[in-house]
Write a protein that holds these residues in place. Structure first.
Motif, mmCIF file in Angstrom:
data_model
loop_
_atom_site.group_PDB
_atom_site.id
_atom_site.type_symbol
_atom_site.label_atom_id
_atom_site.label_comp_id
_atom_site.label_asym_id
_atom_site.label_seq_id
_atom_site.Cartn_x
_atom_site.Cartn_y
_atom_site.Cartn_z
ATOM 1 N N GLY A 34 0.704 -1.094 0.224
ATOM 2 C CA GLY A 34 -0.078 -0.029 0.008
ATOM 3 C C GLY A 34 0.763 1.269 0.047
ATOM 4 N N PRO A 35 0.485 2.458 0.208
ATOM 5 C CA PRO A 35 0.927 3.854 -0.105
ATOM 6 C C PRO A 35 1.602 4.021 1.435
ATOM 7 N N THR A 36 2.784 4.915 1.095
ATOM 8 C CA THR A 36 3.339 5.513 2.370
ATOM 9 C C THR A 36 2.729 6.603 2.684
ATOM 10 N N VAL A 37 2.051 6.990 3.569
ATOM 11 C CA VAL A 37 1.190 7.905 3.780
ATOM 12 C C VAL A 37 1.749 9.309 4.465
ATOM 13 N N LYS A 81 8.616 7.945 -15.834
ATOM 14 C CA LYS A 81 7.851 7.492 -14.758
ATOM 15 C C LYS A 81 7.185 8.684 -13.878
ATOM 16 N N MET A 82 6.071 8.573 -13.759
ATOM 17 C CA MET A 82 5.416 9.694 -12.922
ATOM 18 C C MET A 82 5.673 9.397 -11.503
ATOM 19 N N SER A 83 6.302 10.497 -10.988
ATOM 20 C CA SER A 83 6.773 10.362 -9.395
ATOM 21 C C SER A 83 6.903 11.778 -8.874
ATOM 22 N N VAL A 88 -1.594 10.628 -2.519
ATOM 23 C CA VAL A 88 -1.355 9.896 -3.647
ATOM 24 C C VAL A 88 -1.509 10.392 -5.037
ATOM 25 N N HIS A 89 -0.592 9.928 -5.789
ATOM 26 C CA HIS A 89 -0.740 10.648 -7.284
ATOM 27 C C HIS A 89 -1.041 9.643 -8.248
ATOM 28 N N LEU A 90 -1.431 9.960 -9.458
ATOM 29 C CA LEU A 90 -2.198 9.132 -10.499
ATOM 30 C C LEU A 90 -1.447 7.721 -10.741
ATOM 31 N N GLY A 91 -0.069 7.998 -10.750
ATOM 32 C CA GLY A 91 0.756 6.506 -10.706
ATOM 33 C C GLY A 91 0.217 5.508 -9.580
ATOM 34 N N ASN A 92 0.227 6.048 -8.485
ATOM 35 C CA ASN A 92 -0.108 5.044 -7.365
ATOM 36 C C ASN A 92 -1.515 4.572 -7.749
ATOM 37 N N VAL A 93 -2.259 5.596 -8.147
ATOM 38 C CA VAL A 93 -3.833 4.944 -8.498
ATOM 39 C C VAL A 93 -3.856 3.937 -9.537
ATOM 40 N N ARG A 94 -2.854 4.068 -10.355
ATOM 41 C CA ARG A 94 -2.868 3.107 -11.697
ATOM 42 C C ARG A 94 -2.722 1.544 -10.890
ATOM 43 N N THR A 95 -1.872 1.490 -10.168
ATOM 44 C CA THR A 95 -1.420 0.439 -9.326
ATOM 45 C C THR A 95 -2.511 -0.347 -8.819
ATOM 46 N N PHE A 96 -3.082 0.700 -7.877
ATOM 47 C CA PHE A 96 -4.231 0.268 -6.845
ATOM 48 C C PHE A 96 -5.543 -0.409 -7.881
ATOM 49 N N GLY A 115 2.505 -5.476 -6.329
ATOM 50 C CA GLY A 115 2.776 -3.972 -6.058
ATOM 51 C C GLY A 115 3.482 -3.490 -7.547
ATOM 52 N N GLY A 116 3.925 -2.311 -7.666
ATOM 53 C CA GLY A 116 4.442 -1.518 -8.792
ATOM 54 C C GLY A 116 5.811 -2.269 -8.984
ATOM 55 N N MET A 117 6.101 -2.043 -10.286
ATOM 56 C CA MET A 117 7.214 -2.796 -10.942
ATOM 57 C C MET A 117 8.527 -2.230 -10.054
ATOM 58 N N ASP A 118 8.512 -0.962 -9.620
ATOM 59 C CA ASP A 118 9.664 -0.173 -9.070
ATOM 60 C C ASP A 118 9.925 -0.959 -7.628
ATOM 61 N N LEU A 119 9.055 -1.869 -7.089
ATOM 62 C CA LEU A 119 9.318 -2.409 -5.668
ATOM 63 C C LEU A 119 9.754 -3.643 -5.932
ATOM 64 N N ARG A 120 9.978 -4.198 -7.059
ATOM 65 C CA ARG A 120 10.537 -5.738 -7.231
ATOM 66 C C ARG A 120 11.853 -5.610 -6.762
ATOM 67 N N THR A 145 2.605 -4.296 -11.552
ATOM 68 C CA THR A 145 2.110 -3.520 -12.394
ATOM 69 C C THR A 145 3.339 -2.585 -13.028
ATOM 70 N N ASN A 146 3.124 -2.251 -14.296
ATOM 71 C CA ASN A 146 4.188 -1.239 -14.781
ATOM 72 C C ASN A 146 3.740 0.220 -14.612
ATOM 73 N N MET A 147 4.485 1.025 -14.814
ATOM 74 C CA MET A 147 4.626 2.315 -14.534
ATOM 75 C C MET A 147 3.368 3.254 -15.323
ATOM 76 N N LEU A 148 3.078 4.168 -14.838
ATOM 77 C CA LEU A 148 2.213 5.370 -15.355
ATOM 78 C C LEU A 148 3.336 6.257 -15.821
ATOM 79 N N THR A 149 3.606 6.616 -16.788
ATOM 80 C CA THR A 149 4.482 7.602 -17.476
ATOM 81 C C THR A 149 4.009 8.880 -18.186
HETATM 82 P P1 AMP Z 1 4.455 4.453 -2.624
HETATM 83 O O1 AMP Z 1 3.381 5.104 -1.739
HETATM 84 O O2 AMP Z 1 5.622 5.102 -3.333
HETATM 85 O O3 AMP Z 1 5.123 3.252 -2.056
HETATM 86 O O4 AMP Z 1 3.783 3.845 -3.894
HETATM 87 C C1 AMP Z 1 2.672 2.933 -3.712
HETATM 88 C C2 AMP Z 1 2.402 2.037 -4.995
HETATM 89 O O5 AMP Z 1 2.219 2.867 -6.090
HETATM 90 C C3 AMP Z 1 3.377 1.011 -5.197
HETATM 91 O O6 AMP Z 1 3.234 -0.255 -5.418
HETATM 92 C C4 AMP Z 1 4.423 1.669 -6.476
HETATM 93 O O7 AMP Z 1 5.024 0.775 -7.117
HETATM 94 C C5 AMP Z 1 3.119 2.266 -6.979
HETATM 95 N N1 AMP Z 1 3.827 3.551 -7.910
HETATM 96 C C6 AMP Z 1 4.542 4.404 -7.893
HETATM 97 N N2 AMP Z 1 4.580 5.434 -8.879
HETATM 98 C C7 AMP Z 1 3.752 4.575 -9.745
HETATM 99 C C8 AMP Z 1 3.893 4.991 -11.108
HETATM 100 N N3 AMP Z 1 4.243 6.133 -11.628
HETATM 101 N N4 AMP Z 1 3.051 4.143 -11.890
HETATM 102 C C9 AMP Z 1 2.308 3.101 -11.553
HETATM 103 N N5 AMP Z 1 2.489 2.543 -10.201
HETATM 104 C C10 AMP Z 1 3.490 3.377 -9.340
#
Ligand code: AMP
Ligand code: ZN
Length: 503
Positions: free
Chosen positions: A36-39, A288-290, A43-51, A248-253, A279-283
């Motif tokens: 889940g998210p770090t609160v 990568k959206m970040s 949360v941004h739209l990239g996070n939303v994509r994963t959830f 989780g998102g690919m960036d967490l692998r 899941t792959n990233m929303l760009t």
């Molecule tokens: P975080 O709060 O940064 O730990 O992110 C919460 C979830 O969102 C994790 O599963 C991340 O991998 C995912 N996430 C972060 N940035 C993106 C992005 N740009 N596109 C898709 N998922 C993302």
């Protein structure tokens, strides 16, 4: 088990790098854990994509008849800035900036996250554990890792011994990395790294400096748990030492999930997960959206269109549909054109649902058109085949569009609905809205019974307005009130906070 005679589900397992038939350990029960998210911020739209991607996984598994326990954590112990084992806790940093208690930050952004999930119609998980509620279990896991000889204590911190672990178990399998390459790639000396025997070792318990606010007693002194520990602890506590799906998102692998595997194997001798899904990233323009890259939109910016990259506002269901038009494992690039196309596509599906609902049928089961009937049956079956093929929502949606064309033709009397037999019509009437609403999780935004989504949206808007007022940002708070007034929504400010109603 009865899976409604639907095709066998296959899942791309990012551990084996193969599509595999989904066989839960204890069918019909399925355990699924998603990071889940770090609160510490919105949360941004990239996070939303994963959830949203995992929301569809959850929905489809349930549709197939599985009894799913879905665990998604709230990370309320701050990861360290830079995600290395040194630096400042992100939640504590934010608390200082906003002049709030760390737990106020946690509550504020957890509430915001829940508002966003509600607006995008993501179902709440079965359990939403918080890291701070599981410190005792995290300390116990550190102790088991130490007892088994895979950790060492230095000066009040405990590190995971990656090299020792790798002598017995392969480290790096999930992310396809070799320890030799990793070792040669980490030469630079980061501050605090000198405590570690090896730069790849990671903290599982970290001594708290004097200024560190989030701190707990432990056998090794006052400190806080390492970044990767909470997910190992909370997933296995609620789902068992080995469970079905971890997402989780690919960036967490790497390193997060790689370290989760190592921790569980080192502590309990068992690989924790059957199927790893990423899941792959929303760009945005391929990047990568970040939050840290300043290219992220917040959901309310997307809804209002109030952002330099946005030509207009996009409704939550348009956005959800846009996301599902790409496969979860592909990158998805944000663009106004794609969202505008999604707006039309979403509308087409809603119109087809309405038309299908009203369709009058007067057919005869002894006299129907076999070809036309077969065509509809085939399209419906194919939509489910795609969903069962690693949740291929883009292809399933393509079949829904094919079916929408048919439905429109029946509606406009270009084709005769009475050419279908009643079984096929019933199958279509059941399957089409089931895929659209129950599995893809879309909602009809024009429907008057959509009060729940409206409530969620208004909660979010009033939260943002309150934040603006607290900061004496009258421009923003007035703008929100004025736009709401033009929509005939009246905001009343009282002692107990703000409320709203239709004017
Ligand atoms: P975080 O709060 O940064 O730990 O992110 C919460 C979830 O969102 C994790 O599963 C991340 O991998 C995912 N996430 C972060 N940035 C993106 C992005 N740009 N596109 C898709 N998922 C993302
Ligand atoms: Zn995690």
């Amino acid at each position: 088990m009865d899976t409604n005679n639907k095709p066998q589900l296959t899942i791309y397992n990012s551990h084996s790098r193969k599509k595999e038939a989904f066989k839960p350990l204890n069918s019909p029960y399925v355990g699924m854990y998603v990071c889940g998210p770090t609160v510490y911020s919105d949360v941004h739209l990239g996070n939303v994509r994963t959830f949203i991607a995992f929301d569809v996984v959850y929905r489809y598994l349930q549709y197939l008849g599985y009894k799913v326990r879905y665990v998604r954590n709230i990370t309320d112990v701050g990861h360290l800035v830079g995600d290395i084992d040194e630096g400042e806790d992100k939640i504590a940093k934010r608390a200082r900036l906003e002049n709030l208690e760390p737990m106020e930050i946690v509550q504020k952004y957890t509430n915001g996250f829940h508002d966003v999930m509600r607006i995008y119609n993501a179902i709440s998980p079965s359990i939403e554990p918080q890291a701070t509620g599981h410190i005792v279990e995290q300390i116990e896991m550190v102790q088991r890792i130490l007892d088994n000889g895979y950790g060492y204590e230095v000066n009040g911190s405990v590190y995971f011994d990656v090299v020792k672990y790798n002598e017995e178990y392969p480290y790096g399998e999930l992310s396809g990395r070799k320890i030799e390459d990793l070792l040669s790639g980490t030469r630079e000396e980061l501050e605090g790294q000198q405590e570690k025997k090896n730069p790849l070792d990671f903290a599982i318990w970290k001594k708290a400096d004097k200024g560190h606010i989030m701190r707990w007693n432990s056998p090794w002194g006052v400190g806080f748990p390492g970044w990767h520990l909470e997910c190992s602890v909370m997933s296995t506590k609620y789902l068992g030492e080995t469970f079905d799906i971890h997402g989780g998102g690919m960036d967490l692998r790497f390193p997060h999930h790689e370290c989760e595997i190592a921790q569980s194997v080192a502590a309990d001798g068992k690989a924790p997960v059957q199927y790893w899904m990423h899941t792959n990233m929303l760009t945005v323009n391929g990047t990568k959206m970040s939050k840290s890259l300043n290219n992220s939109f917040l959901p309310h910016e997307l809804i209002s269109g109030d952002h330099p990259l946005l030509e207009q506002g996009y409704s939550p269901m348009t956005t959800r549909f846009f996301m599902l038009q790409s496969h979860y494992a592909s990158t998805l690039d944000f663009s106004n054109e794609a969202l505008q196309a999604a707006e039309k596509g979403y509308q087409r599906l809603m119109n087809a649902c309405k038309a299908l609902d009203k369709m009058h049928y007067d057919g005869d089961d002894n006299n129907y058109n076999q070809e036309e009937t077969d065509a509809i049956n085939q399209l419906v079956d194919q939509a489910f085949e795609h969903l069962s093929d690693d949740f291929s929502t883009p292809q399933a949606i393509a079949r829904l569009f094919d079916l929408s064309k048919k439905i429109n033709s029946y509606n406009e009397k270009k084709l005769d609905i009475n050419n279908l037999n009643s079984n096929t019509l019933n199958k279509l009437k059941e399957a089409f809205p089931a895929i659209v609403f129950d599995i893809l999780g879309l909602q009809d935004e024009s429907a008057s019974d959509n009060a729940e989504a409206m409530d969620g949206l208004m909660d979010l808007i009033l939260d943002i307005r309150k934040e603006a007022r607290d900061k004496k940002d009258w421009d923003t708070s007035d703008k929100i009130r004025n736009v709401l007034n033009t929509l005939n929504i009246v905001v009343k400010d009282g002692k107990e906070g703000s409320s709203w109603g239709m004017g």
